[in-house]
Scaffold this active site. Structure first.
Site, short mmCIF file in Angstrom:
data_model
loop_
_atom_site.label_atom_id
_atom_site.label_comp_id
_atom_site.label_asym_id
_atom_site.label_seq_id
_atom_site.Cartn_x
_atom_site.Cartn_y
_atom_site.Cartn_z
CG HIS A 1 -0.20 -0.04 2.45
ND1 HIS A 1 -0.87 -0.49 3.69
CD2 HIS A 1 0.90 0.59 3.05
CE1 HIS A 1 -0.18 -0.43 4.56
NE2 HIS A 1 0.81 0.44 4.31
CG HIS B 1 1.45 5.00 6.98
ND1 HIS B 1 0.12 4.57 6.58
CD2 HIS B 1 2.28 4.00 6.60
CE1 HIS B 1 0.47 2.99 6.03
NE2 HIS B 1 1.57 2.83 6.05
CG HIS C 1 8.56 -1.71 3.47
ND1 HIS C 1 7.63 -2.57 4.11
CD2 HIS C 1 8.05 -0.62 3.72
CE1 HIS C 1 6.75 -2.21 4.43
NE2 HIS C 1 6.60 -0.77 4.30
CD GLU D 1 3.28 -1.64 6.40
OE1 GLU D 1 3.17 -0.06 6.76
OE2 GLU D 1 3.26 -1.92 5.13
FE LIG Z 1 2.66 1.31 5.38
#
Ligand SMILES: [Fe+3]
Ligand SMILES: [Fe+3]
Lengths: 279, 119, 279, 119
Positions: free
Chosen positions: C12, C59, C193, C240
């Protein structure tokens, strides 16, 4: 190691705050209520807690329906009191213990409690009234605070059973904290009262007295009620009994009763007071 | 009244449970009342009641109940007592005034009923 | 009765939103990523879900550190997208299904998940990018949405095991809903990531491929990791993966894999795509 | 790197876990960065960087790191990457620019490193 030395239950309604501001301690209406508190303060003077974990419900000051957490734990350096809408002068801020807060939050989340952490948090009468009752001399007050706010505004409320388990988890968390601290847990609010609807003014003395008895040695009995039961038996706002159950869960299996008082009515409420010492 | 837990969820007379259905109905009204925490919100409401209600998108039932200062109607329109308390407090009323209004008593009668619960 | 028809996992990251806005579908850098999605849309066209439960992490748009809930469930009539700080034009609002939201919240709280209910909630790229990837034709989009936001900003994050259990509880909640609805669950974000620190740019292909395999038939294996494990193995933002575990928990024991894709890198991320159909 | 779960919580090189200790340190900085969601906040910062930092109560280390646009220093001063991203985005930088800065690479080198992870 930190230790929970005991717990106190007390009503937290705004009318008490007004009566304190007006110093109505000897007023015939208020005297039987305020007369319950010197014994609590004597106990606090004896055990000298370093930190108070204050279990309360926000009444629409810090939380709105856009973000309504079930359980919130303060993690701030201090907690502001603010005007709740009736124009009263806010009380000065309350010092926090963010290091212990984060220890609690770490421990509770690891224990599968889905906490909302609050690094800024305004506390309302649910928090300030008990603090004023227990530590009236603000200048001499050295106790630090950690607010634990529970949703009683928007149903579904957490079940009494879940609240009792949260208390047990808070107990485990405190006992695992490395610093030598004495912690007292306040269960605020209650007992029976209802503000809204044609049933406003509902009070159930028999239920209140039963709660004051059972919470000492058989809290599991109370944890078996549903929220619907509590609304039926204790009134819509009597569901605040879940805050007492969190306090009681934190104290562990065995406690001894140091002091109790019960008086009807203050404002619309059956006011129950208890001091429990951890074994 | 038996004091035991009960598996039933029968409606409780004179009591509205503020659940999701009520929350969906009352959001605008409650948001307006929440704004009364702030002095600026209270002043703006008192200066122009209708305009302030419109700014929050209150529906007709909610506006009428606000205008009438009618607690039962405010609750029926989705008002939550915790936010309504700010509206009530702003008007200089307390929980016993509102208790009397909701139960159709005088304030003295309502207070007497509370006293009686102690016996 | 409502039924969960399946789940989709997808990255996303904001860069995808930019690439969509610039229509870089045939750009050599982006083509191997976007080429994974027509098969997902074909599957959605076939199963025609009425509601998408979108599991994502905020976020820093809707939640700040003053009130950081572990699990939040949207209960609004619609969800606004807003500028996240980089000045992009927000997308139009997404219709909600507040009735199903409240059923979920009732069921989850009864099941001892301490949910934060959100009757107003701005959704960020974590929610909008998957919606744009799966339903690019906004005018033709009829699916309603329920955002489920999970704290990945402030440690402690909920454990993978807790997230998997939340998913299972969401599954039970949907299956107990009285209306005839088809529900798809999106697990967004991931895979490996890391944006911050000297370790920025960390990607772990071996771990990602293992996750893509295990999540189909052995999700419990992944639920055994700690958050610290995930940060170590998948990077700080690779945690995540817990959002995928919520999705997977909701689908029940047996699923079949309809489609998958994996591509490195898009921006700083290993991008994993899966379509799983409930048995 | 073994892919199994591990009971240890050894520090992860080059990685700061944003836990309570970091949160206590960085609250003012993160609150300022959160305000960059709003156009008004961004404009006020750009018009008077020092004044805006002072308004949020940033400490000297935080102010210096903001002035230097230095991501590692911002993180060390308690900055959380999710809020810092708003500061970074406002400056027209993306996650690869910042990745390069943090790893001491050129942006091209950093992109090449990401490409290499696919093989
Ligand atoms: Fe994210
Ligand atoms: Fe209360």
């Amino acid at each position: 190691m930190a230790k929970i030395v005991g717990g106190v239950t007390t009503s937290h309604i705004p009318a008490i705050g007004n009566a304190i501001a007006k110093e109505l301690f000897e007023d015939p209406y208020w005297k039987p209520f305020f007369d319950g508190y010197p014994a609590v303060r004597a106990w606090l003077d004896k055990v000298k807690p370093d930190v108070a974990i204050v279990v309360y419900n926000d009444h629409g000051l810090n939380f709105f329906l856009d973000k309504m957490p079930t359980f919130s734990v303060g993690a701030a350096f201090e907690y502001e009191n603010r005007d709740e809408g009736w124009g009263l002068q806010p009380l000065p801020p309350y010092p926090g213990d963010p290091e212990l807060s984060w220890h609690l939050i770490e421990s509770l989340v690891a224990d599968e409690f889905d906490i909302c952490s609050c690094q800024e948090m305004a506390v309302d009468h649910g928090f300030t009234v008990p603090m004023s009752l227990l530590w009236p001399d603000r200048a001499a007050r050295t106790v630090k605070t950690i607010p634990v706010a529970v949703n009683t505004v928007q149903h579904p409320l957490p079940t009494p059973a879940r609240c009792f388990k949260l208390g047990q988890a808070i107990g485990r968390a405190v006992e695992s904290y490395g610093k030598d601290l004495k912690v007292v847990v306040l269960g605020t609010g209650g007992l029976s009262h209802q503000l809204d609807g044609e049933r406003a003014g509902f009070i159930n003395k028999a239920f209140d007295l039963m709660c004051l008895e059972k919470i000492v040695d058989e809290p599991e009995t109370l944890a078996r009620y549903s929220i619907h039961d509590l609304v039926r038996l204790a009134g819509a706002q009597g569901a605040e009994l879940i805050l007492w159950l969190i306090m009681r869960g934190a104290l562990g299996d065995k406690v001894s009763k140091v002091h109790s008082n019960y008086h009807i009515p203050i404002s619309n409420t059956g006011a129950g007071l208890l001091v429990l010492e951890s074994a | 009244m038996p004091l035991q837990p009960s598996p039933t969820k029968d409606p409780i007379p004179g009591t509205v449970i503020f659940d999701g259905a009520m929350a969906m109905r009352g959001y605008a009204l409650n948001k307006m009342c929440y704004s009364f925490n702030e002095e600026a919100g209270r002043a703006a409401f008192l200066a122009d009641e209708d305009g302030y209600c419109d700014r929050f998108g209150l529906n007709e039932a909610q506006k009428a109940a606000i205008k009438a200062r009618n607690a039962l109607d405010l609750i029926a329109a989705g008002g939550n007592i915790y936010y309504l308390a700010k509206f009530i407090g702003m008007l200089g009323l307390n929980v016993q005034d509102v208790g009397a209004q909701q139960t159709g008593m005088t304030v003295e009668e309502f207070k007497a009923k509370l006293q009686a619960a102690g016996h």
